[in-house]
Design an enzyme around this catalytic site. Sequence first.
Site, PDB file in Angstrom:
ATOM      1  N   GLY A 275      56.303  33.692  51.416  1.00  0.00           N
ATOM      2  CA  GLY A 275      55.051  33.684  52.176  1.00  0.00           C
ATOM      3  C   GLY A 275      55.225  32.822  53.407  1.00  0.00           C
ATOM      4  NE  ARG A 276      55.432  26.478  52.640  1.00  0.00           N
ATOM      5  CZ  ARG A 276      54.272  25.829  52.478  1.00  0.00           C
ATOM      6  NH1 ARG A 276      53.648  25.345  53.523  1.00  0.00           N
ATOM      7  NH2 ARG A 276      53.767  25.657  51.279  1.00  0.00           N
ATOM      8  CE1 TYR A 316      49.125  21.400  48.679  1.00  0.00           C
ATOM      9  CE2 TYR A 316      49.222  22.416  50.854  1.00  0.00           C
ATOM     10  CZ  TYR A 316      49.002  22.509  49.494  1.00  0.00           C
ATOM     11  OH  TYR A 316      48.670  23.725  48.953  1.00  0.00           O
ATOM     12  CB  CYS A 353      30.599  14.342  56.330  1.00  0.00           C
ATOM     13  SG  CYS A 353      29.526  15.065  57.551  1.00  0.00           S
ATOM     14  CD  GLU A 354      34.720  15.049  52.227  1.00  0.00           C
ATOM     15  OE1 GLU A 354      35.374  14.162  51.663  1.00  0.00           O
ATOM     16  OE2 GLU A 354      33.757  15.641  51.698  1.00  0.00           O
ATOM     17  CE1 TYR A 382      50.229  29.629  50.351  1.00  0.00           C
ATOM     18  CE2 TYR A 382      52.110  29.025  51.722  1.00  0.00           C
ATOM     19  CZ  TYR A 382      51.593  29.687  50.632  1.00  0.00           C
ATOM     20  OH  TYR A 382      52.417  30.414  49.809  1.00  0.00           O
TER      21      TYR A 382
HETATM   22  N1  PLP Z   1      55.206  33.697  44.568  1.00  0.00           N
HETATM   23  C1  PLP Z   1      54.389  32.969  43.802  1.00  0.00           C
HETATM   24  C2  PLP Z   1      54.234  33.337  42.366  1.00  0.00           C
HETATM   25  C3  PLP Z   1      53.676  31.882  44.332  1.00  0.00           C
HETATM   26  O1  PLP Z   1      52.863  31.172  43.551  1.00  0.00           O
HETATM   27  C4  PLP Z   1      53.864  31.566  45.713  1.00  0.00           C
HETATM   28  C5  PLP Z   1      53.169  30.436  46.311  1.00  0.00           C
HETATM   29  O2  PLP Z   1      52.488  29.651  45.711  1.00  0.00           O
HETATM   30  C6  PLP Z   1      54.701  32.368  46.482  1.00  0.00           C
HETATM   31  C7  PLP Z   1      55.368  33.426  45.878  1.00  0.00           C
HETATM   32  C8  PLP Z   1      54.920  32.119  47.948  1.00  0.00           C
HETATM   33  O3  PLP Z   1      55.481  30.870  48.182  1.00  0.00           O
HETATM   34  P1  PLP Z   1      55.972  30.476  49.627  1.00  0.00           P
HETATM   35  O4  PLP Z   1      54.842  30.664  50.556  1.00  0.00           O
HETATM   36  O5  PLP Z   1      56.385  29.067  49.508  1.00  0.00           O
HETATM   37  O6  PLP Z   1      57.129  31.361  49.963  1.00  0.00           O
END
Ligand code: PLP
Length: 429
Positions: A275-276, A316, A353-354, A382
């Site tokens: 994803g990231r 984080y 307000c945090e 994210y």
């Molecule tokens: N696959 C699973 C099961 C996940 O829980 C996540 C992220 O939490 C991902 C893939 C994607 O992770 P990333 O964005 O670090 O690649």
Amino acid sequence: MHDFKYKGNSLYCESIRVEDLSKKVATPFYLYSYKTLIDHFRKLKKAFRSINPLICYSMKANSNLAICSSLVKEGAGLDIVSGGELFKATKSGVSPKKIVYASVGKTQKEIQQALKIGILFFNVESEAELENINRVARNLKKDAKVAIRINPDVEPKTHQYITTGRLTNKFGIDFRTAKNIFLKRKEFRNLKINGLHIHIGSQIIKSAPFVSAIKRVANFVAELKKELIDLEFLNIGGGLGIIYKDEKPQTADEFAKAVLPILKQTGLKIILEPGRFIAGNAGILVAKVLYIKKTKAKTFVIVDAGMNDLIRPALYSAYHEILPIEHRAFPRLRSGQASIEHRKKVDIVGPICESADFFAKDRLLPRINEGDLLAIMGAGAYGFSMSSNYNCRSRVAEVMVIKNKFFITRKRETYNDLIRGETIPSILK
Ligand code: PLP
């Protein structure tokens, strides 16, 4: 690394000057570079071309339909974790046969929907869930394909909140329990348990934890083979780290080089769920400076974006580089950074307000004035997907740039969106 670059004093997203864009789209807004997104997907695809894996982009990183469908057009599948993501996945044009479904808490209804749509398989996280999927499949007179998510108990050396492959985490099933499941697999008459899945955490910058986890799983594949249990899929999850500050994460090629020999040994069809790595550096959050507030202790730069828009620093303690969209009153080095003598230590904070509502603390930045625009970098993953309406703030617009064109890929929410679905009980009126 990305296509947000200075030309002269101005920050550009591909061929569009961000300041020009901000006259057309109200701040704050997320801005995505199509080219950066696709380049990252292609890097991974190329690095693994010798085994032609299915790369299922992890929608939780950023589920904007334009992002998902851009990747789907490139051949990506999708990794989902909820009925909502399944719904959005179907709108992105992906083939159901390229959808994999993780999550420790899939509901009956979500399982039914996924079975009806005909996804590739479920990544199953407990025996109880296995029984539930079997039951739902039986009622629907269907067979469900399943991969067992293994918890390989490895330390990924990342933030504790994004560590998922230790036995103290809620995710996955230990090897011994998994083996027992495989040995009694025939009891699950409506399941085809023919894959393994791991995902050990996120923002992992070295290949060693991946290698260690994949080796353990590859040994397990061999152990199962001895019991005449043949599998079809090995899903190695996501988790590849990216550069936010000065990290030196493994490249896609380095990652592939480290894990390919083990993956090839298994002889299984490989699935990746990044994803990231794909979306992280493809997006920025553009915010405007509302006020400069000097106290005896600090200088606060108060911007119009808040932790509801980008929660990573609050959640984080994550670092995001912050750059001026226009360099005006100060000289600049070639790199785009202001020269040292023109920098000041400031906190960049939002209006919420945090006290956790910050984007940077004690950060040396070029002189900043009210009305300036700032780019919060590395916000493509994210970012919007974790945003909320906290403090009754409308969620911001998302914009995608493709070369010299821009597209609003999600409109800014209106105040009416804030009350959609809410009612005041008639007896209170
Ligand atoms: N696959 C699973 C099961 C996940 O829980 C996540 C992220 O939490 C991902 C893939 C994607 O992770 P990333 O964005 O670090 O690649």
